[in-house]
Design an enzyme around this catalytic site. Structure first.
Site, PDB file in Angstrom:
ATOM      1  N   LYS A  65      90.458   3.065  61.054  1.00 46.38           N
ATOM      2  CA  LYS A  65      90.110   3.070  62.483  1.00 46.38           C
ATOM      3  C   LYS A  65      90.252   1.658  63.037  1.00 46.38           C
ATOM      4  CE  LYS A  65      86.935   5.338  65.690  1.00 46.38           C
ATOM      5  NZ  LYS A  65      87.979   5.952  66.508  1.00 46.38           N
ATOM      6  N   LEU A 109      93.403  10.169  61.816  1.00 46.35           N
ATOM      7  CA  LEU A 109      92.056   9.661  61.576  1.00 46.35           C
ATOM      8  C   LEU A 109      91.180  10.812  61.072  1.00 46.35           C
ATOM      9  CD1 LEU A 109      90.277   7.079  61.962  1.00 46.35           C
ATOM     10  CD2 LEU A 109      89.382   8.244  63.977  1.00 46.35           C
ATOM     11  N   TYR A 124      86.697  -0.404  64.150  1.00 47.03           N
ATOM     12  CA  TYR A 124      85.608  -0.066  65.059  1.00 47.03           C
ATOM     13  C   TYR A 124      85.095   1.332  64.802  1.00 47.03           C
ATOM     14  CZ  TYR A 124      88.630   2.953  67.894  1.00 47.03           C
ATOM     15  OH  TYR A 124      89.449   3.972  68.326  1.00 47.03           O
ATOM     16  N   GLU A 171      97.559  14.343  66.155  1.00 47.71           N
ATOM     17  CA  GLU A 171      96.210  14.349  66.740  1.00 47.71           C
ATOM     18  C   GLU A 171      96.314  13.849  68.185  1.00 47.71           C
ATOM     19  OE1 GLU A 171      93.651  11.375  64.802  1.00 47.71           O
ATOM     20  OE2 GLU A 171      95.454  10.231  64.322  1.00 47.71           O
ATOM     21  N   ARG A 221      82.616   5.829  57.316  1.00 45.24           N
ATOM     22  CA  ARG A 221      84.022   5.581  57.661  1.00 45.24           C
ATOM     23  C   ARG A 221      84.249   4.114  57.988  1.00 45.24           C
ATOM     24  NH1 ARG A 221      86.522   9.038  62.372  1.00 45.24           N
ATOM     25  NH2 ARG A 221      85.211   7.628  63.600  1.00 45.24           N
ATOM     26  N   ARG A 246      95.604 -19.472  63.475  1.00 44.48           N
ATOM     27  CA  ARG A 246      96.519 -18.318  63.424  1.00 44.48           C
ATOM     28  C   ARG A 246      97.475 -18.416  62.236  1.00 44.48           C
ATOM     29  NH1 ARG A 246     101.364 -16.401  65.309  1.00 44.48           N
ATOM     30  NH2 ARG A 246     101.306 -14.214  66.003  1.00 44.48           N
TER      31      ARG A 246
HETATM   32  N1  PDD Z   1      88.187   7.909  68.893  1.00 36.02           N
HETATM   33  N2  PDD Z   1      91.636  10.564  66.253  1.00 36.02           N
HETATM   34  C1  PDD Z   1      91.715   9.368  66.870  1.00 36.02           C
HETATM   35  C2  PDD Z   1      93.038   8.700  66.934  1.00 36.02           C
HETATM   36  C3  PDD Z   1      90.565   8.778  67.430  1.00 36.02           C
HETATM   37  O1  PDD Z   1      90.652   7.580  68.028  1.00 36.02           O
HETATM   38  C4  PDD Z   1      89.328   9.477  67.375  1.00 36.02           C
HETATM   39  C5  PDD Z   1      88.060   8.918  67.948  1.00 36.02           C
HETATM   40  C6  PDD Z   1      89.295  10.725  66.725  1.00 36.02           C
HETATM   41  C7  PDD Z   1      88.022  11.496  66.581  1.00 36.02           C
HETATM   42  O2  PDD Z   1      87.184  10.920  65.606  1.00 36.02           O
HETATM   43  P1  PDD Z   1      85.600  11.062  65.693  1.00 36.02           P
HETATM   44  O3  PDD Z   1      85.309  12.518  65.694  1.00 36.02           O
HETATM   45  O4  PDD Z   1      85.135  10.397  64.456  1.00 36.02           O
HETATM   46  O5  PDD Z   1      85.148  10.392  66.964  1.00 36.02           O
HETATM   47  C8  PDD Z   1      90.457  11.228  66.177  1.00 36.02           C
HETATM   48  C9  PDD Z   1      87.044   7.271  69.496  1.00 36.02           C
HETATM   49  C10 PDD Z   1      86.075   8.232  70.101  1.00 36.02           C
HETATM   50  C11 PDD Z   1      87.537   6.208  70.461  1.00 36.02           C
HETATM   51  O6  PDD Z   1      88.480   5.536  70.091  1.00 36.02           O
HETATM   52  O7  PDD Z   1      86.977   6.051  71.553  1.00 36.02           O
END
Ligand code: PDD
Length: 285
Positions: free
Chosen positions: A147, A205, A33, A180, A52, A100
């Site tokens: 992601k 990420l 996503y 993170e 990405r 499945r």
């Molecule tokens: N999440 N690290 C993780 C684990 C994340 O899920 C996200 C973003 C980031 C920041 O990445 P970016 O700057 O590309 O948004 C870092 C999104 C916002 C979410 O899951 O809602």
């Protein structure tokens, strides 16, 4: 006006939009996503998010659900139909529907879902006060660069943060270094004024906002190091902040209940926040 979702080629009333019970996203979290902020009608860092997305798909051998140009159009159309000028666009692609079976099925089409919602991306009070984080063990898998929609450890972490009255949880690896946040990248400014964030390999990420802020820090001549930092270093930091599409640059003023620096948002965090938004939107509202 009723909300609209885009599902596999059709704009549908939000309440009726659905995917199949044997969708591999539902069965195996076999999908990826992106979340893209929309601010003043601008799709923030759209190119980076789409790049990405392409990488996440490639790593999992999921084909693009449609050409990128068409995807850009659908994202805009979903925002338009939902009348979103400030909020987020959510794009999810799963491997598709199949009986499945763990291994990748052949010859199925990916599922594409796009939704959009209003959000306050510029919450003045929160930014002026800063937010608090707690630290928790990082219990995730080893491909955090993808992601993936498999977000249960992050849900557990965010829940723990909420129960502790905090906004975010910083996850910590087995060597005591912060990886993170559950949905954000983690940054500190050390006592000697150096900006530090972990290098982006498979352990975190590769945040799109993170990448933009690295560029802005360099433009502003802020001393910068890409390296892991420990929880102890974070406690002793002059400033801390997080970056994410949904939070831009958000100052952190408490870690595990203790104030960061003087307990107020730091000047570097604030200036990077302004610089980020201005560089993307031209500063317009
Ligand atoms: N999440 N690290 C993780 C684990 C994340 O899920 C996200 C973003 C980031 C920041 O990445 P970016 O700057 O590309 O948004 C870092 C999104 C916002 C979410 O899951 O809602």
């Amino acid at each position: 006006m009723p909300r609209v979702a885009y599902v596999n080629g059709r704009y549908q009333p939000f309440a009726e939009a659905c995917v199949h019970v044997e969708d591999r996203g539902f069965q195996f979290a076999d999908g990826v996503y992106e979340v893209v902020a929309v601010d003043g009608g601008v799709l923030m860092d759209e190119d980076g998010h789409l790049e990405r997305l392409g990488r996440s798909l490639r790593e999992l051998q999921i084909p693009w659900p449609m050409p990128v140009r068409a995807l850009r159009q659908v994202m805009r159309e979903v925002a338009r139909r939902n009348r979103i000028t400030e909020g987020t666009i959510y794009v999810q692609v799963t491997r598709g529907v199949a009986p499945r079976d763990f291994k990748y099925p052949k010859g199925i089409l990916p599922t594409l879902v796009i939704t959009s919602r209003r959000a306050n991306l510029n919450p003045t009070e929160r930014v002026e006060k800063g937010v608090s984080v707690i630290t928790i063990p990082d219990i995730r898998w080893q491909r955090r660069d993808i992601k993936s929609v498999a977000l249960l450890p992050q849900c557990m972490g965010k829940q723990r943060a909420a129960e502790a009255g905090a906004y975010e949880a910083w996850m910590v690896d087995e060597t005591g270094h912060v990886t993170e946040g559950t949905s954000s990248n983690a940054w500190i400014v050390t006592a000697d004024g150096t900006l530090v964030t972990r290098h982006a390999n498979t352990n975190i990420l590769r945040g799109i906002t993170r990448m933009a802020v690295v560029g802005l820090a360099q433009q502003h001549g802020i001393g910068f190091q890409e390296r892991p930092f420990t929880v102890a270093e974070a406690y002793a930091a002059r400033e801390a902040f997080m970056t994410a599409a949904t939070n831009y640059v958000m100052p952190i003023t408490r870690i595990d209940g203790a104030p960061v620096g003087d307990g107020r948002p730091g000047p570097i965090a604030i200036s990077l926040r302004h610089a980020y938004r201005a560089s993307r939107t031209g500063g317009s509202r």
